[in-house]
Motif scaffolding. Structure first.
Motif, PDB file in Angstrom:
ATOM      1  N   ARG A 123      12.374  92.332 -26.072  1.00  0.00           N
ATOM      2  CA  ARG A 123      10.935  92.114 -25.915  1.00  0.00           C
ATOM      3  C   ARG A 123      10.589  90.636 -26.135  1.00  0.00           C
ATOM      4  O   ARG A 123       9.801  90.046 -25.394  1.00  0.00           O
ATOM      5  CB  ARG A 123      10.198  92.981 -26.936  1.00  0.00           C
ATOM      6  N   HIS A 164       8.135  92.725 -19.765  1.00  0.00           N
ATOM      7  CA  HIS A 164       8.687  93.641 -20.780  1.00  0.00           C
ATOM      8  C   HIS A 164       9.307  94.860 -20.110  1.00  0.00           C
ATOM      9  O   HIS A 164      10.419  95.281 -20.457  1.00  0.00           O
ATOM     10  CB  HIS A 164       7.588  94.129 -21.734  1.00  0.00           C
ATOM     11  N   ALA A 219      11.612  88.598 -23.219  1.00  0.00           N
ATOM     12  CA  ALA A 219      10.620  88.763 -22.141  1.00  0.00           C
ATOM     13  C   ALA A 219       9.393  87.895 -22.414  1.00  0.00           C
ATOM     14  O   ALA A 219       8.880  87.228 -21.502  1.00  0.00           O
ATOM     15  CB  ALA A 219      10.238  90.237 -22.003  1.00  0.00           C
ATOM     16  N   ASN A 220       8.935  87.861 -23.675  1.00  0.00           N
ATOM     17  CA  ASN A 220       7.795  86.999 -24.039  1.00  0.00           C
ATOM     18  C   ASN A 220       8.095  85.541 -23.721  1.00  0.00           C
ATOM     19  O   ASN A 220       7.247  84.822 -23.195  1.00  0.00           O
ATOM     20  CB  ASN A 220       7.512  87.087 -25.541  1.00  0.00           C
ATOM     21  N   ILE A 242       5.803  98.143 -18.918  1.00  0.00           N
ATOM     22  CA  ILE A 242       6.453  98.755 -20.077  1.00  0.00           C
ATOM     23  C   ILE A 242       5.929 100.173 -20.326  1.00  0.00           C
ATOM     24  O   ILE A 242       6.661 101.042 -20.809  1.00  0.00           O
ATOM     25  CB  ILE A 242       6.279  97.857 -21.328  1.00  0.00           C
TER      26      ILE A 242
END
Ligand code: 8NA
Ligand code: MG
Ligand code: MG
Ligand code: MG
Length: 310
Positions: free
Chosen positions: A297, A10, A300-301, A275
């Motif tokens: 986000r 993240h 990124a996950n 983050i």
């Protein structure tokens, strides 16, 4: 650093987007102009100019690359160009070469031919490096794959050895940053020096090794040529790996290609410190577009999941 792997993924992608948006208002200005009109770099990061921070081509192309990695698991040049075209907003400040290649692809033309001939030997711009962070994240535990996939992610737009190696170098730096629990300046730079093959990057990293922490790095450059910006951003990171405002502010304070040097420094700090290292105020001021913070986000996950399932 005690950041977890998801926090680092993240931090890397959001750290890139936020730094790009923080640096964008100053792109093309000189270092002196930025200081006299807006103040020191750290001030610019902690008190962003204007209400909303808008991202540029750096983030838009990073999103396209991350989308391709999420859906394919590796870089496919054809799919990558399609993702760049799908996301393309000409008003986001693309380089001249990138613009011509994407507009040719959008109209069904021979974009590979444009990429080969656009500049002598192909583009050596920092455009392949500025977007490469997702490659360093996904393949971080395989240095050979980082190097090869970074090259594949560069080739559709950047054919010059310097444009390609700039991307490989930054991806390698991201892959180290995301794994390390402590950054030792000299070790980090030496690891990068061992990896690079072009004289331009050998020269730049050797120069960086001679500069003492905190000394001026303006001699390393902050232009849109990869060999005059990628190492500069890496030095901003290694000199203050947990201090996002300082590293990104220093990158911006150099002037010229402020959004891109900041984006490259910001993704490295985020990959290392997570983050939690990104100033909340800047995140709040980030534009609320469809592909904004929440979307990044989510990418990124999905990269975390892709990495875990490899
Ligand atoms: P690019 O491929 O167009 O390369 C950027 C520039 O580098 C080109 O326009 C040329 O001026 C120069 N260049 C590239 N290859 C060569 C070569 N072989 N010989 C001589 N000159 C060359 O664009 P990119 O995708 O690499 O993007 C790089 C930068 O453009 C990023 O900073 C991005 O944010 C964007 N950008 C920069 C500015 C700026 O003025 N600093 C403004 C808007 C956009
Ligand atoms: Mg830009
Ligand atoms: Mg692993
Ligand atoms: Mg730029």
């Amino acid at each position: 650093s005690i950041a977890s792997l998801p926090e680092r993924f993240h931090g890397c992608l959001i750290g890139l987007a936020v730094a790009d948006a923080l640096g964008a208002p100053y792109e093309g200005l000189t270092s002196d102009d930025i200081f006299y009109r807006f103040g020191a770099g750290t001030h610019v990061v902690t008190n962003p100019d204007g209400d909303t921070l808008y991202y540029t081509d750096d983030t838009e192309m990073m999103i396209g690359l991350a989308e391709t990695l999420v859906s394919e698991g590796h870089v496919d040049g054809e799919k990558l160009i399609a993702a760049f075209v799908a996301n393309y907003h000409p008003d986001r400040g693309y380089g001249r070469g990138a613009r011509q290649i994407l507009e040719t692809a959008a109209t069904g033309g021979d974009w590979r031919e444009v990429a080969r001939t656009i500049f002598p030997g192909g583009s050596l711009g920092n455009g392949a490096a500025m977007r490469v962070a997702p490659v360093g994240l996904l393949f971080h535990d395989s240095p050979e794959q980082v190097w090869e996939q970074a090259k594949q992610s560069a080739l559709p737009t950047h054919q010059h050895p310097v444009g390609i190696e700039g991307a490989q170098l930054l991806a390698h730096a991201v892959s180290l940053a995301v794994q390390l629990s402590e950054i030792q300046r000299k070790h980090f730079l030496t690891a990068l020096l061992d990896r690079v093959e072009t004289e331009s990057f050998q020269w730049a990293i050797r120069s960086a090794l001679k500069i003492k922490r905190g000394d001026s790095i303006s001699g390393l450059g902050s232009t849109l040529h990869a060999d005059r910006s990628v190492v500069t951003a890496i030095v901003c990171f290694v000199d203050s790996p947990d201090d996002y405002a300082f590293a990104v502010g220093r990158a911006i304070s150099l002037g010229d290609d402020t959004d891109t040097v900041a984006a490259m420094a910001g993704c490295l700090v985020g990959a290392f410190a997570g983050i939690q290292a990104i100033p909340a105020k800047a995140v709040e001021q980030f534009e609320r577009s469809r592909k904004g913070i929440a979307y990044i986000r989510e990418l990124a996950n999905r990269l975390v999941i892709r990495h875990t399932n490899r």
